[in-house]
Write a protein that holds these residues in place. Structure first.
Motif, mmCIF file in Angstrom:
data_model
loop_
_atom_site.group_PDB
_atom_site.id
_atom_site.type_symbol
_atom_site.label_atom_id
_atom_site.label_comp_id
_atom_site.label_asym_id
_atom_site.label_seq_id
_atom_site.Cartn_x
_atom_site.Cartn_y
_atom_site.Cartn_z
ATOM 1 N N ASN A 113 0.836 -1.195 0.000
ATOM 2 C CA ASN A 113 0.000 0.000 0.000
ATOM 3 C C ASN A 113 0.867 1.239 0.000
ATOM 4 N N VAL A 116 2.725 1.623 -3.289
ATOM 5 C CA VAL A 116 1.876 1.964 -4.425
ATOM 6 C C VAL A 116 1.278 3.356 -4.284
ATOM 7 N N ASN A 117 0.750 3.645 -3.104
ATOM 8 C CA ASN A 117 0.038 4.904 -2.929
ATOM 9 C C ASN A 117 0.873 6.004 -2.318
ATOM 10 N N LEU A 159 -2.949 -9.281 -2.685
ATOM 11 C CA LEU A 159 -3.804 -8.193 -2.227
ATOM 12 C C LEU A 159 -5.245 -8.635 -2.065
ATOM 13 N N VAL B 155 -5.937 -0.010 -10.729
ATOM 14 C CA VAL B 155 -6.437 -1.177 -10.003
ATOM 15 C C VAL B 155 -5.697 -1.364 -8.680
ATOM 16 N N LEU B 156 -4.392 -1.250 -8.733
ATOM 17 C CA LEU B 156 -3.596 -1.436 -7.521
ATOM 18 C C LEU B 156 -3.940 -0.394 -6.470
ATOM 19 N N ARG B 157 -4.054 0.846 -6.911
ATOM 20 C CA ARG B 157 -4.426 1.917 -5.984
ATOM 21 C C ARG B 157 -5.729 1.604 -5.285
ATOM 22 N N LEU B 159 -7.273 -1.156 -4.838
ATOM 23 C CA LEU B 159 -7.167 -2.273 -3.917
ATOM 24 C C LEU B 159 -6.522 -1.869 -2.608
ATOM 25 N N THR B 160 -5.411 -1.210 -2.690
ATOM 26 C CA THR B 160 -4.703 -0.894 -1.457
ATOM 27 C C THR B 160 -5.476 0.139 -0.638
#
Lengths: 254, 254
Positions: A113, A116-117, A159, B155-157, B159-160
Motif C-alpha cells: 500500500n 503503491v500509494n 492483495l 487497479v492497484l491503488r 485495492l490498497t
DNA sequence: AAATTTCTGTAACTTAGGTTACATAGTGCA
DNA sequence: TGCACTATGTAACCTAAGTTACAGAAATTT
C-alpha cells in the motif's frame, strides 16, 4: 502513542531505509533455494521478475524489530525468506488486534500500500522471530510491476486474498461472540499444527483477538471444563477436536 | 442463507453473465463524458486502456438489484458511471454490516478479487440507486491488466486503498464504542454533504454499522439531547458540528 | 377518512465483555 | 533454598450492547 514510542525507543528498530547486514545474492540457484516457499511467484516467474529478484539484497532482522509503524514510509519491498512478521493495530487504551501475519511466501500488503500509494498508514509491523528477507528497492519494485506479468499476478493475488481475510475479521467482530472467535482461532491453529499443543500465553491470545487477558482466561477455562482443551502454562493442549468444533460452531452454548 | 435466497427470489437479479440492456459505446468523446468521475483512470490512460474502455458495453441496472452474492462468479468487471452499489456482509441472525460502497470512479474490489483469483466470496453487493455501468468482460480485463500500465496502477491503488479502509473498520469494531462509531459516521456524512441533512432511517443506519435499530435510536436520541443533531422521520439534521466533533472524539462522554 | 404500513421512542430486562483487585502457581536463577 | 518474575485463576463489580415488548407518530394506500 506512548506504546509506539516506547517500543521504538527501547527495541531495535530498522527503518527500511537502512537495511542492516544487507548483502547481494549472487546465483540464480541460490535464489531458488531462498524462495522455495514462494511457489506461485517462482514457478511462473518471467525474466523481468528474475531480474528484480537478482537485484534483491538479503537482510537479517532479529526478533522483535519494528519494521514499520505509524507514519513510516517504506523505501523497500520485503520478501520474507525465513521467520514471520505480525501486522497489528493498537488502540489508545493499550489494547491490540492482529490484522494478519506475513510468512515466507507472502507479502505485507501494507508495505505494498505504502509503495503503491505513497501513503503511510497508522499500523504496526514487528518481527516475531528472527527473520531473513529479500529487500527490493522501491524503484525496482515499480519497474518490475511494469515489466513482469508474473510478478503483477502475484501481487494482485496477494492483495485480493488479504482483502477477503479482512472481511472475515470484520464479520467476526461484528457478529460473533468472543468465545466463538477464540474457538475458531484455536481450531485453526490446531489444524495447521496437526493437533500439536499451541504455544501461546493468554495475554498474547488477547492481543491476537483484540480483547483482554482476563476474558481469554475465563473462556479458555470454560473450554477446559467442556473438555475441549487442556491448559498449561504457556500452552494449550487439544483434548477433543470434536467438542472444540462444536464450540466453534456456536453450538453447546452451555 | 434464507435471507439471501429470499432476496434472490423476490428481487430483480441480474447475474453478471446476462447484462440487461447492454449497448456498445461508440466514440471516444462519449466515453470521456461517461467516465469524468474517473479522473485517475482517464487522465493518464494509455492506448491499451482506451482499447478496453472502447470495448465496454453500457448497462443499466435498476435500484435494488443484487449484483452478486454468496458463491457467485463474476464474468465481468463493472465500472460505475452513475448510481452506487453497497457491498455488505450479513450474519446468520439477520444483521448486516456495510463493508464499503462503490460509487462512480471506484471499483468493487470483491469483483476484482473474483476476477483475479477466481474465488467467489460470501458477501453481497446490491445497487442502492438506479445504476449505469460499463461492463468489461473478464478476458478483456485480464488482457488490459497485461497491456496497460495506467489501468494497472489504477487497479492497484483501488485495492490498497480499500484495504486501509478495511483496517479502519476492524479497528472501529475492536476498540470503539458504538456511540463513537455513530458519531464518526455522522460526521463523515455531514462532511461530504456539506452539512445537509442526512437521509437515512435508524434501521438503515443499524445495518450500516452492524448493530440494531434500537441501539441506533437510543444513541441518536442522546446526541439530540446533547444538541449535536436534530431528528426527523427518515432524516438527521446537523445542529452543531462542534458538539458532534467532540462526541466523535470520544469526549463529552456525558 | 380509514386502514395499513413504516418509522421512531422508550422502558425493563438480559447478557457479553471489560475492569479491579487480588491470590496462587509455575520458572528461572542467585 | 529462596527470591523475583511471569502466567494463570477467579470473584465481584460495572458498563455497553442487545433484546423484548410495547406505544404512538408519520406516511401511504385503499
Amino acid at each position: 502513542m506512548s506504546a509506539i514510542s516506547s517500543l521504538v525507543d527501547h527495541e531495535q528498530v530498522s527503518t527500511s531505509a537502512q537495511p542492516c547486514q544487507a548483502e547481494s545474492v549472487s546465483p540464480n540457484l541460490h535464489l531458488k533455494g531462498l524462495l522455495f516457499k514462494y511457489p506461485t511467484l517462482i514457478e511462473n516467474a518471467d525474466e523481468a521478475c528474475w531480474d528484480m529478484l537478482n537485484q534483491a539484497k538479503l537482510m537479517n532482522v532479529p526478533a522483535g524489530t519494528v519494521l514499520f509503524h505509524e507514519a513510516m514510509e517504506c523505501k523497500h519491498l520485503m520478501l520474507i525468506v525465513e521467520g514471520q512478521v505480525r501486522v497489528y493495530k493498537d488502540s489508545s487504551e493499550g489494547r491490540e488486534v492482529t490484522l494478519y501475519r506475513v510468512a515466507p511466501g507472502q507479502l505485507c500488503v501494507h508495505n505494498l500500500n505504502n509503495l503503491v500509494n505513497g501513503l503511510a498508514y497508522p499500523i504496526m509491523a514487528q518481527t516475531e522471530t528472527d527473520m531473513q528477507g529479500l529487500v527490493i528497492p522501491r524503484p525496482i519494485f515499480h519497474k518490475t510491476l511494469e515489466d513482469s506479468a508474473s510478478f503483477r499476478t502475484y501481487v494482485l493475488r496477494t492483495l485480493t486474498e488479504r482483502l477477503s481475510h479482512m472481511v472475515d475479521l470484520v464479520s467476526g467482530f461484528a457478529f460473533d461472540r468472543l468465545d466463538l472467535r477464540i474457538a475458531c482461532w484455536l481450531n485453526h491453529e490446531f489444524e495447521i499444527g496437526c493437533g500439536k499443543p499451541i504455544k501461546i500465553t493468554h495475554s498474547e491470545l488477547a492481543q491476537e483477538l483484540g480483547t483482554t487477558r482476563e476474558m481469554v482466561s475465563r473462556i479458555l477455562k470454560e473450554f477446559e471444563h467442556k473438555r475441549c482443551v487442556q491448559l498449561a502454562r504457556g500452552k494449550i493442549h487439544l483434548q477433543c477436536r470434536h467438542t472444540l468444533k462444536l464450540a466453534s460452531q456456536g453450538k453447546g452454548k452451555k
